[in-house]
Design a protein around this motif. Structure first.
Motif, PDB file in Angstrom:
ATOM      1  N   LEU A  88     -34.573  -6.626 -21.993  1.00  0.00           N
ATOM      2  CA  LEU A  88     -33.473  -6.841 -23.071  1.00  0.00           C
ATOM      3  C   LEU A  88     -32.638  -8.240 -22.310  1.00  0.00           C
ATOM      4  O   LEU A  88     -31.763  -8.977 -22.762  1.00  0.00           O
ATOM      5  N   ASP A  89     -32.912  -8.372 -20.953  1.00  0.00           N
ATOM      6  CA  ASP A  89     -32.178  -9.383 -20.065  1.00  0.00           C
ATOM      7  C   ASP A  89     -33.287 -10.373 -19.613  1.00  0.00           C
ATOM      8  O   ASP A  89     -34.136 -10.121 -18.747  1.00  0.00           O
ATOM      9  N   HIS A  90     -33.300 -11.622 -20.107  1.00  0.00           N
ATOM     10  CA  HIS A  90     -34.288 -12.506 -19.630  1.00  0.00           C
ATOM     11  C   HIS A  90     -34.097 -13.102 -18.007  1.00  0.00           C
ATOM     12  O   HIS A  90     -35.081 -13.139 -17.689  1.00  0.00           O
ATOM     13  N   ARG A  91     -33.076 -12.672 -17.625  1.00  0.00           N
ATOM     14  CA  ARG A  91     -32.739 -12.893 -16.042  1.00  0.00           C
ATOM     15  C   ARG A  91     -33.590 -11.817 -15.239  1.00  0.00           C
ATOM     16  O   ARG A  91     -34.121 -12.548 -14.121  1.00  0.00           O
ATOM     17  N   ARG A  92     -33.828 -10.882 -15.831  1.00  0.00           N
ATOM     18  CA  ARG A  92     -34.382  -9.723 -15.100  1.00  0.00           C
ATOM     19  C   ARG A  92     -36.275 -10.101 -15.196  1.00  0.00           C
ATOM     20  O   ARG A  92     -36.846 -10.038 -14.137  1.00  0.00           O
ATOM     21  N   MET A  93     -36.388 -10.447 -16.343  1.00  0.00           N
ATOM     22  CA  MET A  93     -37.975 -11.031 -16.310  1.00  0.00           C
ATOM     23  C   MET A  93     -38.118 -12.165 -15.472  1.00  0.00           C
ATOM     24  O   MET A  93     -39.326 -12.232 -14.860  1.00  0.00           O
ATOM     25  N   LEU A  94     -37.400 -13.305 -15.342  1.00  0.00           N
ATOM     26  CA  LEU A  94     -37.568 -14.412 -14.703  1.00  0.00           C
ATOM     27  C   LEU A  94     -37.736 -14.034 -13.223  1.00  0.00           C
ATOM     28  O   LEU A  94     -38.087 -14.814 -12.329  1.00  0.00           O
ATOM     29  N   GLU A  95     -37.106 -12.830 -12.564  1.00  0.00           N
ATOM     30  CA  GLU A  95     -37.258 -12.479 -11.258  1.00  0.00           C
ATOM     31  C   GLU A  95     -38.931 -12.304 -10.743  1.00  0.00           C
ATOM     32  O   GLU A  95     -39.002 -12.091  -9.810  1.00  0.00           O
ATOM     33  N   ASP A  96     -39.692 -12.073 -11.868  1.00  0.00           N
ATOM     34  CA  ASP A  96     -41.328 -11.660 -11.779  1.00  0.00           C
ATOM     35  C   ASP A  96     -41.750 -12.863 -11.154  1.00  0.00           C
ATOM     36  O   ASP A  96     -42.093 -13.936 -11.910  1.00  0.00           O
ATOM     37  N   LYS A  97     -42.138 -13.081  -9.931  1.00  0.00           N
ATOM     38  CA  LYS A  97     -42.694 -14.467  -9.244  1.00  0.00           C
ATOM     39  C   LYS A  97     -44.097 -14.686  -9.563  1.00  0.00           C
ATOM     40  O   LYS A  97     -44.537 -15.663  -9.530  1.00  0.00           O
ATOM     41  N   SER A  98     -44.781 -13.567 -10.435  1.00  0.00           N
ATOM     42  CA  SER A  98     -46.126 -13.602 -10.804  1.00  0.00           C
ATOM     43  C   SER A  98     -46.149 -14.509 -12.112  1.00  0.00           C
ATOM     44  O   SER A  98     -47.171 -14.887 -12.601  1.00  0.00           O
ATOM     45  N   ILE A  99     -45.033 -14.622 -12.873  1.00  0.00           N
ATOM     46  CA  ILE A  99     -44.983 -15.273 -14.040  1.00  0.00           C
ATOM     47  C   ILE A  99     -44.915 -16.823 -13.593  1.00  0.00           C
ATOM     48  O   ILE A  99     -44.121 -17.238 -13.202  1.00  0.00           O
ATOM     49  N   ASP A 100     -45.986 -17.475 -14.366  1.00  0.00           N
ATOM     50  CA  ASP A 100     -46.255 -18.773 -14.244  1.00  0.00           C
ATOM     51  C   ASP A 100     -45.471 -19.564 -15.151  1.00  0.00           C
ATOM     52  O   ASP A 100     -44.835 -20.819 -14.830  1.00  0.00           O
ATOM     53  N   ALA A 101     -45.242 -19.109 -16.461  1.00  0.00           N
ATOM     54  CA  ALA A 101     -44.820 -20.147 -17.584  1.00  0.00           C
ATOM     55  C   ALA A 101     -43.918 -18.879 -18.444  1.00  0.00           C
ATOM     56  O   ALA A 101     -44.421 -18.108 -18.548  1.00  0.00           O
ATOM     57  N   VAL A 102     -43.135 -19.470 -19.167  1.00  0.00           N
ATOM     58  CA  VAL A 102     -42.227 -18.866 -20.136  1.00  0.00           C
ATOM     59  C   VAL A 102     -42.319 -19.545 -21.630  1.00  0.00           C
ATOM     60  O   VAL A 102     -42.117 -21.025 -21.685  1.00  0.00           O
ATOM     61  N   VAL A 103     -42.439 -18.875 -22.620  1.00  0.00           N
ATOM     62  CA  VAL A 103     -42.310 -19.490 -23.981  1.00  0.00           C
ATOM     63  C   VAL A 103     -40.871 -18.967 -24.299  1.00  0.00           C
ATOM     64  O   VAL A 103     -40.733 -17.705 -24.485  1.00  0.00           O
ATOM     65  N   ILE A 104     -39.834 -19.965 -24.969  1.00  0.00           N
ATOM     66  CA  ILE A 104     -38.668 -19.686 -25.421  1.00  0.00           C
ATOM     67  C   ILE A 104     -38.754 -19.873 -26.882  1.00  0.00           C
ATOM     68  O   ILE A 104     -38.924 -20.933 -27.103  1.00  0.00           O
TER      69      ILE A 104
END
Length: 406
Positions: A88-104
């Motif tokens: 529910l909080d995008h900042r927590r998802m962005l902590e995942d260093k394995s994520i290469d790209a984000v779709v907003i």
């Protein structure tokens, strides 16, 4: 009955761990040509889910995280990608260093917040249109992106920029076939059955403070008590939406801003009103926008929700010929100046996944995407100028030296 915070806490506990603070991330490196791209999603409503399906249909993708302010949407997206972590909080998802790209794919007023956080977390970004909600937001997004623009890819969601019609238009413009262009006439008209207003969505009983992070939705907009109508039908309200200028005019301008290299308009005038749907919306359902460009081109756009006859078209008018763009793109010579000129039809194909595939390809290769940040920036400013003109009831100008609407 549980308190709202208890309900949310249980949900959060089920879908993701939220411990820890947001770490400073190192910008992602360009991936190999065949490497899998790991993606996170911020916003999984109707448009976000459509983009999610597109990414799932592309080869070499993995959906790692899903984030939304509405628990029902997260649960629905989880059905599409059962293995993804949910937030529910995008900042927590962005902590995942394995994520290469984000779709907003969030409401327009939240784009800057989510874009800046994603860029600062070192992610490549697919930013749904219109890129920026205000001039201030656009400049903040640019300031965040500039230091990493050679390391991180940004694709703005004007999918027409990945259309085969771009190549067709450029071919028509070659060798002076069109001549001096002085005007672009664009239309965007729709109709809906009686009793079914354009954009209106039902507000279910589950749209309540227990299931919605209302403060997250409001972002930097004026604070107010929870309003389910505003949350579901945010496109109706100026606090969160630029109306059809941000929904559709942006697509039509972005194509020609890319093809012709048009800069921010020097003056914009928008008129119109709520002539049809008296359903509490603030944004007009019938409108006309006139944009004067430094290139001595007058770009006129008219739109309405009460008749679909004129459809979605753009006519580029030059002294030696006309480019007519709709479902197909064509060239017609002006016989007074090109008496021997021949009519031409575009023939470049467009795959259904072209824009998403282009983004993923650029993440892997580091190439510039078909709709880069700069195109999104210019389109955003032009769109904001139209909204400001309408709301202020006057023509507005762009002060290039101060980068302000005056």
């Amino acid at each position: 009955m549980d308190r709202p915070q208890d309900s949310r806490r249980r949900f959060l506990g089920k879908v993701a761990g939220l411990a820890g603070t947001l770490a400073t991330a190192v910008p992602q490196n360009v991936l190999g040509a065949n490497e899998r791209v790991r993606l996170g999603w911020i916003g999984v409503g109707d448009r976000g889910s459509e983009l999610l399906r597109q990414a799932l249909a592309c080869q070499g993708t993995e959906i790692v995280g899903l984030c939304d302010a509405f628990t029902k949407r997260i649960e629905a997206a989880k059905v599409l990608v059962p293995t993804a972590k949910t937030y529910l909080d995008h900042r927590r998802m962005l902590e995942d260093k394995s994520i290469d790209a984000v779709v907003i794919a969030t409401p327009q007023h939240l784009h800057a917040e989510h874009f800046i956080a994603s860029i600062q977390a070192g992610k490549h970004v697919y930013q749904e249109k219109t890129m920026a909600f205000t001039v201030e937001h656009a400049k903040k997004m640019r300031a965040a992106y500039r230091p990493v623009m050679n390391k991180q890819v940004v694709q703005v969601g004007h999918q027409a920029c990945s259309s085969g019609q771009v190549k067709d238009a450029l071919a028509f413009l070659a060798d002076g076939k069109v001549g001096k262009i002085t005007s672009i006439e664009a239309h965007m008209y729709r109709n809906t059955p009686h009793g079914k207003p354009q954009w209106s969505r039902p507000v279910g009983a589950d749209v309540n403070p227990e299931n919605v992070l209302w403060e997250s939705f409001l972002g930097d907009r004026p604070k107010r008590e929870f309003d389910a109508q505003r949350f579901i039908n945010w496109r109706f309200f100026w606090d969160y939406s630029g109306g059809n200028v941000y929904e559709n005019m942006c697509h039509q301008t972005s194509f020609w801003y890319k093809v012709l290299g048009l800069q921010i308009p020097k003056q914009v005038t928008m008129t119109g009103g709520i002539y049809l749907w008296k359903d509490g919306r603030e944004v007009p359902d019938t409108m006309h926008v006139s944009m004067e460009h430094l290139e001595e081109i007058l770009f006129s756009w008219s739109s309405g929700f009460g008749n679909a006859r004129l459809g979605v078209t753009e006519d580029v008018l030059g002294t030696d010929g006309t480019i007519l763009k709709g479902q197909q793109i064509r060239y017609q010579p002006e016989k007074v100046n090109r008496p021997q000129g021949l009519e031409l039809a575009g023939n470049q194909p467009t795959t259904p996944l072209a824009h998403m595939e282009n983004f993923l390809d650029c993440v892997r290769t580091g190439k510039e995407p078909n709709c880069p940040f700069d195109v999104g920036f210019r389109v955003s400013i032009g769109a904001r100028m139209a909204v400001e003109s309408y709301r202020q009831g006057r023509s507005v100008k762009w002060d290039a030296s101060r980068e302000e609407i005056v």
